[in-house]
Design a protein around this motif. Structure first.
Motif, PDB file in Angstrom:
ATOM      1  N   UNK A  40      14.327 -35.572 -14.702  1.00 51.55           N
ATOM      2  CA  UNK A  40      15.085 -34.452 -15.275  1.00 51.55           C
ATOM      3  C   UNK A  40      14.138 -33.484 -15.973  1.00 51.55           C
ATOM      4  N   UNK A  41      14.430 -32.188 -15.783  1.00 52.46           N
ATOM      5  CA  UNK A  41      13.681 -31.156 -16.507  1.00 52.46           C
ATOM      6  C   UNK A  41      14.577 -29.948 -16.718  1.00 52.46           C
ATOM      7  N   UNK A  42      14.480 -29.371 -17.922  1.00 51.32           N
ATOM      8  CA  UNK A  42      15.219 -28.149 -18.239  1.00 51.32           C
ATOM      9  C   UNK A  42      14.255 -26.966 -18.163  1.00 51.32           C
ATOM     10  N   UNK A  43      14.667 -25.954 -17.415  1.00 53.16           N
ATOM     11  CA  UNK A  43      13.914 -24.715 -17.269  1.00 53.16           C
ATOM     12  C   UNK A  43      14.685 -23.617 -18.001  1.00 53.16           C
ATOM     13  N   UNK A  44      13.981 -22.796 -18.759  1.00 58.64           N
ATOM     14  CA  UNK A  44      14.649 -21.717 -19.489  1.00 58.64           C
ATOM     15  C   UNK A  44      14.215 -20.358 -18.940  1.00 58.64           C
ATOM     16  N   UNK A  45      15.140 -19.394 -19.068  1.00 59.54           N
ATOM     17  CA  UNK A  45      14.962 -18.052 -18.512  1.00 59.54           C
ATOM     18  C   UNK A  45      15.527 -17.021 -19.484  1.00 59.54           C
ATOM     19  N   UNK A  46      15.084 -15.767 -19.372  1.00 56.19           N
ATOM     20  CA  UNK A  46      15.566 -14.743 -20.301  1.00 56.19           C
ATOM     21  C   UNK A  46      16.994 -14.280 -20.021  1.00 56.19           C
ATOM     22  N   UNK A  47      17.489 -14.536 -18.818  1.00 60.69           N
ATOM     23  CA  UNK A  47      18.835 -14.076 -18.459  1.00 60.69           C
ATOM     24  C   UNK A  47      19.499 -15.073 -17.511  1.00 60.69           C
ATOM     25  N   UNK A  48      20.803 -14.928 -17.373  1.00 64.67           N
ATOM     26  CA  UNK A  48      21.545 -15.729 -16.397  1.00 64.67           C
ATOM     27  C   UNK A  48      21.050 -15.414 -14.985  1.00 64.67           C
ATOM     28  N   UNK A  49      20.822 -14.124 -14.710  1.00 63.92           N
ATOM     29  CA  UNK A  49      20.388 -13.713 -13.371  1.00 63.92           C
ATOM     30  C   UNK A  49      19.053 -14.358 -12.996  1.00 63.92           C
ATOM     31  N   UNK A  50      18.129 -14.436 -13.944  1.00 68.74           N
ATOM     32  CA  UNK A  50      16.826 -15.058 -13.663  1.00 68.74           C
ATOM     33  C   UNK A  50      16.994 -16.551 -13.381  1.00 68.74           C
TER      34      UNK A  50
END
Length: 107
Positions: A40-50
């Motif tokens: 398992x890994x969580x990836x974060x992004x600046x927006x929902x679209x990204x």
């Protein structure tokens, strides 16, 4: 050869020793237990679209390899889980796909 360059081989379920060794090859991935052992890994992004673009790219890689993850998408993040249900847990193939997922995340 880096894991991300290896092909999927329908590997058998990994032993605890193999899991410990291969875990060193995929930074930031954790081993989780619910009904089965998973990566398992969580990836974060600046927006929902990204986040959505990332999910679609991971989906394309998964479809190409015929090995599919569980992905949870929400605003600014995607959680990816890899395991081999038919093998009863994690296999080398799941580590390969985790490495390929990291390549997608790096852009």
């Amino acid at each position: 050869m880096p894991l991300a360059d290896e092909p999927i081989t329908l590997a058998p379920k990994s032993s605890p020793r193999e899991i410990a060794l291969l875990s060193k090859e995929v930074e930031g991935w954790s081993i989780t237990e619910d009904n089965m052992t998973k990566l398992r890994k969580k990836f974060t992004f600046p927006t929902f679209a990204a986040a959505m673009v990332f999910v679609n790219k991971v989906g394309a890689v998964a479809e190409n390899e015929e090995h599919h993850p569980e992905i949870t998408l929400s605003w600014g993040e995607a959680i990816v889980r890899w395991w081999s249900h038919d093998r009863g847990g994690i296999t080398r193939d799941d580590f390969i796909m985790a490495a390929k997922t990291d390549v997608v995340a790096q852009g």
